[in-house]
Design an enzyme around this catalytic site. Structure first.
Site, short mmCIF file in Angstrom:
data_model
loop_
_atom_site.label_atom_id
_atom_site.label_comp_id
_atom_site.label_asym_id
_atom_site.label_seq_id
_atom_site.Cartn_x
_atom_site.Cartn_y
_atom_site.Cartn_z
N CYS A 199 33.98 40.89 33.55
CA CYS A 199 33.58 41.88 34.57
C CYS A 199 34.62 43.00 34.66
O CYS A 199 34.26 44.17 34.73
CB CYS A 199 33.48 41.23 35.95
SG CYS A 199 32.77 39.59 35.98
N ASP A 200 35.90 42.65 34.68
CA ASP A 200 36.93 43.63 35.05
C ASP A 200 37.88 44.05 33.93
O ASP A 200 38.67 44.97 34.11
CB ASP A 200 37.78 43.07 36.22
CG ASP A 200 36.92 42.79 37.44
OD1 ASP A 200 35.90 43.48 37.62
OD2 ASP A 200 37.26 41.87 38.20
N CYS A 207 37.55 37.29 36.68
CA CYS A 207 36.51 37.50 35.67
C CYS A 207 36.92 38.59 34.68
O CYS A 207 36.89 39.78 35.01
CB CYS A 207 35.19 37.86 36.35
SG CYS A 207 33.85 38.15 35.17
#
Ligand code: FAD
Ligand code: NAP
Length: 312
Positions: A137-138, A134
């Site tokens: 997200c990261d 992701c």
């Protein structure tokens, strides 16, 4: 007994919920183990939903969907469904993984899909510690650092472009020199000076230490190895359908599926088991698009409503 159980709260489940509640069904429950929205909430950019000309991230794009459904009375149970079975009185039992059981007149399965693992050495060991699926997200953890991206589909190319806005360099590793991604996306990525294409190559190993990933060994078709000293790798190598809810206690499917486990449906999203419907990425030949998942959800809800009416 509830009227309709919807399993999964992505675009298909939410659209099914909207059509079922707005169409007059009183007792409709959507079982979604997380926050509603589905896999598109992990996308950095959504720009191909008809009528929505503003480009936005997946989370912002999906936020109004649930609000709209809840306004018409859809109930969300934040539960993981273990399996579904049909009873002799034609009702369905929804078995939850916390041991609960709910009965429903009809069921729509909208459980979608999840990222596949690539299978290289170190992938599981460093998952969540430098190996990610992701970018939204990261990606921020790698601000101004170099990262690797694995895959040649739409997700890999789109997320590589997104990451290039944050990191100093993206190594895009793909096992062929042809791409599954849309040509327009491939062109955009090739024009991006921060993306280096490494083709005809696979990830041989991801290695690191206590703090996480410190490098990626890439192996070319001719046997050459290249060592990339990167602290992170994003893998986008396709999706597996989430079909465990349609398996019985012995692991047998309760309705017909394709060889790869997608649920077979007719044009009404009816499965081979009467009263059980499937919509979105989980169904056979799904185009794997938000717009088609939403369309499937609407069709499945309308069909389920006719079925429930026929039971009276
Ligand atoms: P999903 O979105 O997968 O939703 C399924 C839901 O079911 C999930 O929320 C999950 O938590 C829940 N669930 C699963 N099993 C259970 C269970 N047992 N119990 C309870 N809940 C369960 N499509 C586009 O049209 N445009 C794009 O730009 C685009 N970009 C994408 C970018 C990325 C990074 C990804 C991964 C996908 C992208 N897609 C895009 C594809 C799109 O996201 C999917 O086609 C769509 O989300 C499918 O919707 P769905 O409702 O069928 O399933
Ligand atoms: P995908 O289209 O299945 O692509 C997966 C990629 O990973 C392929 O290039 C594949 O290589 C490669 N791959 C598979 N296994 C591998 C392994 N073990 N090691 C190395 N590489 C591996 O998956 P996706 O990109 O996630 O897309 C899934 C679906 O969602 C598609 O239908 C896509 O169109 C859709 N989607 C749409 C959008 C959009 O509309 N904007 C955005 C994202 C996703 P090969 O090509 O050699 O097989």
């Amino acid at each position: 007994m509830i009227d309709l159980a919807i399993i999964g709260g992505g675009p298909a489940g939410l659209s099914a919920g909207l059509y079922a509640t707005r169409g007059g069904l009183k007792n409709v429950v959507m079982f979604e183990m997380g926050m509603p929205g589905g896999q598109i909430t992990g996308s950095s950019e959504m720009e191909n939903y008809p009528g929505v000309s503003t480009v936005m991230d997946g989370m912002s794009f999906m936020a109004p969907w649930q609000e709209q459904c809840f306004r018409f009375g859809l109930k969300h149970e934040m539960k993981n469904v273990a399996r579904v079975s049909k009873n002799s009185d034609e009702s369905f039992s929804i078995f939850l993984d916390d041991g609960g059981e709910i009965r429903a007149k009809a069921v729509i399965v909208c459980t979608g899909s999840e990222p596949r693992r690539a299978g290289f050495k170190g992938e599981n060991e460093f998952f969540g510690r430098g190996v990610s699926t992701c970018a939204t997200c990261d990606g921020f953890f790698y601000k101004n650092k170099e990262v690797a991206v694995l895959g040649g589909g739409d997700t890999a190319l789109e997320e590589a472009i997104y990451l290039a806005n944050i990191v100093s360099k993206v190594y895009l590793i793909h096992r062929r020199d042809g791409f599954r991604a849309a040509p327009i996306t491939v062109e955009k990525a090739k024009k991006n000076e921060k993306i280096e294409f490494i083709t005809n190559a696979v990830v041989d190993e991801v290695y690191g230490d206590q703090s996480g990933v410190t490098g990626v060994k890439v192996k070319f078709k001719n046997g050459d190895i290249r060592d990339l000293k990167v602290p992170g790798i994003f893998t986008f190598v396709g999706l597996n359908v989430r079909n465990s809810v349609i398996k019985d206690e012995n692991g047998n499917f309760i309705c017909e599926t394709t060889q790869s486990g997608q649920i077979k449906v007719d044009l009404k999203m009816q499965t081979s088991l009467k009263g059980l419907y499937a919509a979105g990425d989980i169904r056979q030949d799904a185009p794997k698009q938000v717009v088609s998942a939403a369309g499937d959800g609407a069709v499945a809800a309308l069909s389920a409503m006719s079925y429930i009416e026929s039971l009276k």
